[in-house]
Design a protein around this motif. Structure first.
Motif, mmCIF file in Angstrom:
data_model
loop_
_atom_site.group_PDB
_atom_site.id
_atom_site.type_symbol
_atom_site.label_atom_id
_atom_site.label_comp_id
_atom_site.label_asym_id
_atom_site.label_seq_id
_atom_site.Cartn_x
_atom_site.Cartn_y
_atom_site.Cartn_z
ATOM 1 N N CYS A 121 -22.264 74.046 19.835
ATOM 2 C CA CYS A 121 -23.539 74.718 20.138
ATOM 3 C C CYS A 121 -24.330 73.917 21.169
ATOM 4 C CB CYS A 121 -24.331 75.039 18.889
ATOM 5 S SG CYS A 121 -25.069 73.650 18.055
ATOM 6 N N GLN A 122 -23.990 72.634 21.338
ATOM 7 C CA GLN A 122 -24.665 71.832 22.363
ATOM 8 C C GLN A 122 -24.523 72.488 23.747
ATOM 9 O OE1 GLN A 122 -26.427 68.934 21.970
ATOM 10 N NE2 GLN A 122 -26.833 68.814 24.143
ATOM 11 N N PHE A 146 -33.593 65.980 17.696
ATOM 12 C CA PHE A 146 -32.218 65.648 18.069
ATOM 13 C C PHE A 146 -32.164 65.235 19.553
ATOM 14 C CE2 PHE A 146 -28.183 67.861 19.566
ATOM 15 C CZ PHE A 146 -27.347 66.810 19.231
ATOM 16 N N ASN A 206 -31.901 67.021 12.202
ATOM 17 C CA ASN A 206 -31.373 65.740 12.666
ATOM 18 C C ASN A 206 -32.488 65.071 13.459
ATOM 19 O OD1 ASN A 206 -29.940 63.673 13.774
ATOM 20 N ND2 ASN A 206 -28.427 64.931 14.842
ATOM 21 N N ASP A 234 -31.926 76.282 16.287
ATOM 22 C CA ASP A 234 -30.717 75.464 16.386
ATOM 23 C C ASP A 234 -30.315 75.098 14.960
ATOM 24 O OD1 ASP A 234 -28.699 73.743 17.044
ATOM 25 O OD2 ASP A 234 -30.000 72.125 17.740
ATOM 26 N N PRO A 236 -27.151 73.964 13.235
ATOM 27 C CA PRO A 236 -25.784 73.513 12.952
ATOM 28 C C PRO A 236 -25.572 73.052 11.510
ATOM 29 C CG PRO A 236 -26.940 71.859 14.246
ATOM 30 C CD PRO A 236 -27.842 73.054 14.162
ATOM 31 N N TYR A 237 -26.688 72.845 10.769
ATOM 32 C CA TYR A 237 -26.551 72.413 9.376
ATOM 33 C C TYR A 237 -26.764 73.572 8.401
ATOM 34 C CZ TYR A 237 -26.714 68.081 11.887
ATOM 35 O OH TYR A 237 -26.433 67.096 12.805
ATOM 36 N N SER A 264 -22.785 76.438 14.648
ATOM 37 C CA SER A 264 -21.725 75.491 15.004
ATOM 38 C C SER A 264 -20.669 75.421 13.910
ATOM 39 C CB SER A 264 -22.353 74.112 15.184
ATOM 40 O OG SER A 264 -21.360 73.156 15.407
ATOM 41 N N SER A 266 -18.958 72.661 13.954
ATOM 42 C CA SER A 266 -18.716 71.217 13.989
ATOM 43 C C SER A 266 -18.807 70.548 12.628
ATOM 44 C CB SER A 266 -19.708 70.538 14.930
ATOM 45 O OG SER A 266 -19.367 70.817 16.255
ATOM 46 N N LYS A 267 -19.720 71.015 11.776
ATOM 47 C CA LYS A 267 -19.912 70.305 10.506
ATOM 48 C C LYS A 267 -19.070 70.920 9.392
ATOM 49 C CE LYS A 267 -23.244 68.988 13.165
ATOM 50 N NZ LYS A 267 -23.248 67.772 13.929
ATOM 51 N N ARG A 274 -14.720 71.673 19.227
ATOM 52 C CA ARG A 274 -15.812 72.102 20.086
ATOM 53 C C ARG A 274 -15.968 73.628 20.102
ATOM 54 N NH1 ARG A 274 -18.709 69.698 19.442
ATOM 55 N NH2 ARG A 274 -20.049 69.894 21.275
#
Ligand code: PMP
Length: 429
Positions: A121-122, A146, A206, A234, A236-237, A264, A266-267, A274
């Motif tokens: 997501c970055q 972040f 974050n 945002d 991602p968590y 995301s 990612s976690k 990615r």
């Protein structure tokens, strides 16, 4: 919504890359055409020349994901800038199930929900900032934030305003106070520099681990409507919420099509693959994809195909069961880190219980600047942490906070780390 007023000149000037758009149309024609169609069109390399012939990934349930024959050739080939169609449609269904935004049912040019896949997501966020921030534009954030976001926004010349927040996220009255320097109708006048968007991490922020409550989100969304700014959620968590999705998201309340949501994998599946995804009004998601068309061309096909095959194998139920197992792991880690903090740092430091994610944000009592303590002395005692100043717009200002991540450490390591830190703090007081 008039989206063009939010866009930068660079973003407005982006046109579909002819080679990408034609290529994607042709891929569609080829997939539906009879075998007699001869295509001399694609600029893709011949995958028969690639050295990789098959791949197999073992999944935790003992099953495998087998990429061979046509599938491995697809995995190694160029693919659409939006993301591969099978993963895109899976994710659209997921977003509808989890958030059911009203915009799903809107016409395409009136804020209809759209989704694109990005390289984490970055990547999507960075493109969203480039799409929206002209030098001097006002942007709202809540510190600490972040650094990946901060250091993407800063060089674009944004005037970054900090909205007061606490352990329940942004404080709506604090936001109201900041907004009161403008009148709602000022948003129609670009010279007034009303805020273009509010960026926030609503779950397990974050570095703080704090989460924004549903009631506050509703108030914030109403303020966004009144002063006509966008919200960049945002999240991602999101899949690491210890209360398991009990709080409605900004996307779920988006009656206007003013929310851009970053998700995301990612976690939850892999950070190295990615893969992330951006959800929001079609007119803005299209602009992010135009950027992808000329940067990476598309997110990694192999990564997307691995995830898509896994999700197909699991189904929605299997995916959510994996999410549950992951939440249980992080919740247990959270409880263990809190126990170690209680044991060693009580009286020396303060913290709030994280509601999601993997971070504990700790304030050392009686030490106004923890930079040297964390960056030098703690390292000498073999404890690595992140000093709080890394998460503020003005990184030179002192802060008594630091961030501890509880994702990778064992209970014994947490205990020893905080024991060493407690000793150090006592020596520095
Ligand atoms: N936003 C926040 C708040 C994060 O903490 C991170 C990852 N550390 C990202 C975005 C980037 O996530 P991804 O790996 O999907 O690019």
């Amino acid at each position: 919504m008039n989206y063009s007023r939010f866009l930068t000149a660079t973003s407005l000037a982006r046109k579909p890359s002819p080679i990408r758009s034609t290529g994607e149309n042709q891929m569609d024609i080829i997939s539906r055409a009879p075998k007699t169609l001869i295509s001399l069109a694609p600029g893709s390399p011949n995958p028969n020349t690639f050295p990789f012939k098959s791949a197999a990934f073992t999944v935790e349930n003992g099953k495998t994901i087998q990429l061979e024959d046509a599938l491995i050739k697809t995995a190694l080939q160029y693919s659409p800038s939006y993301g591969i169609p099978e993963l895109l449609s899976w994710l659209k269904q997921l977003q509808i199930k989890l958030h059911n935004p009203p915009t799903v049912y809107y016409p395409p040019n009136q804020g209809q929900m759209d989704l694109c896949i990005t390289s984490g997501c970055q990547d999507g966020l960075c493109k969203a900032f480039e799409m929206l921030i002209n030098p001097g534009d006002t942007i709202l954030v809540n510190e600490p934030l972040f650094p990946g976001t901060l250091y993407a926004m800063k060089p674009l010349g944004a005037n970054i305003l900090n909205v007061p927040s606490d352990e329940h996220g942004i404080i709506p009255d604090g936001l109201k106070k900041i907004l009161s320097q403008w009148k709602p109708e000022d948003s129609k006048d670009p010279t007034k520099k009303t805020p273009k968007f509010l960026y926030t991490v609503p779950n397990g922020n974050n570095p703080t681990g704090y989460s924004l409550t549903g009631d506050r989100k509703k108030e914030i969304y109403e303020l966004a409507r009144k002063y006509d700014f966008l919200i960049i959620e945002d999240d991602p968590y999101y899949f690491l919420q210890f209360s398991k999705f009990s709080i409605p998201t900004f996307l779920s309340m988006d009656v206007d099509g003013r929310v851009i949501r970053a998700d995301s994998f990612s976690k939850i599946l892999s950070s190295g693959l990615r893969v992330g995804f951006m959800t929001g009004p079609k007119s803005l998601i299209e602009r992010i994809v135009l950027h992808t068309q000329v940067s990476s061309l598309h997110p990694c096909t192999l990564s997307q195909l691995m995830i898509s095959q896994l999700l197909d194998q699991w189904g929605e139920e299997g995916f959510l069961a994996h999410v549950d197992r992951t939440i249980d792991f992080y919740k247990n880690q959270r409880d263990l880190v809190l126990a170690a903090a209680d044991k060693w740092l009580s009286g020396l430091a303060e913290w709030h219980v994280p509601k999601a994610g993997m971070f504990l944000w700790i304030k050392v009592k009686g030490i106004s600047d923890t930079k040297e303590l964390i960056e030098k002395k703690a390292i000498e005692r073999e404890v690595l942490l992140v000093p709080g100043n890394s998460f503020f717009v003005d990184a030179s200002a002192p802060t008594s906070f630091f961030r501890a991540s509880f994702s990778l450490v064992t209970p014994a390591q947490m205990d020893t780390a905080f024991q060493r830190l407690a000793q150090l703090i006592k020596e520095c007081l």
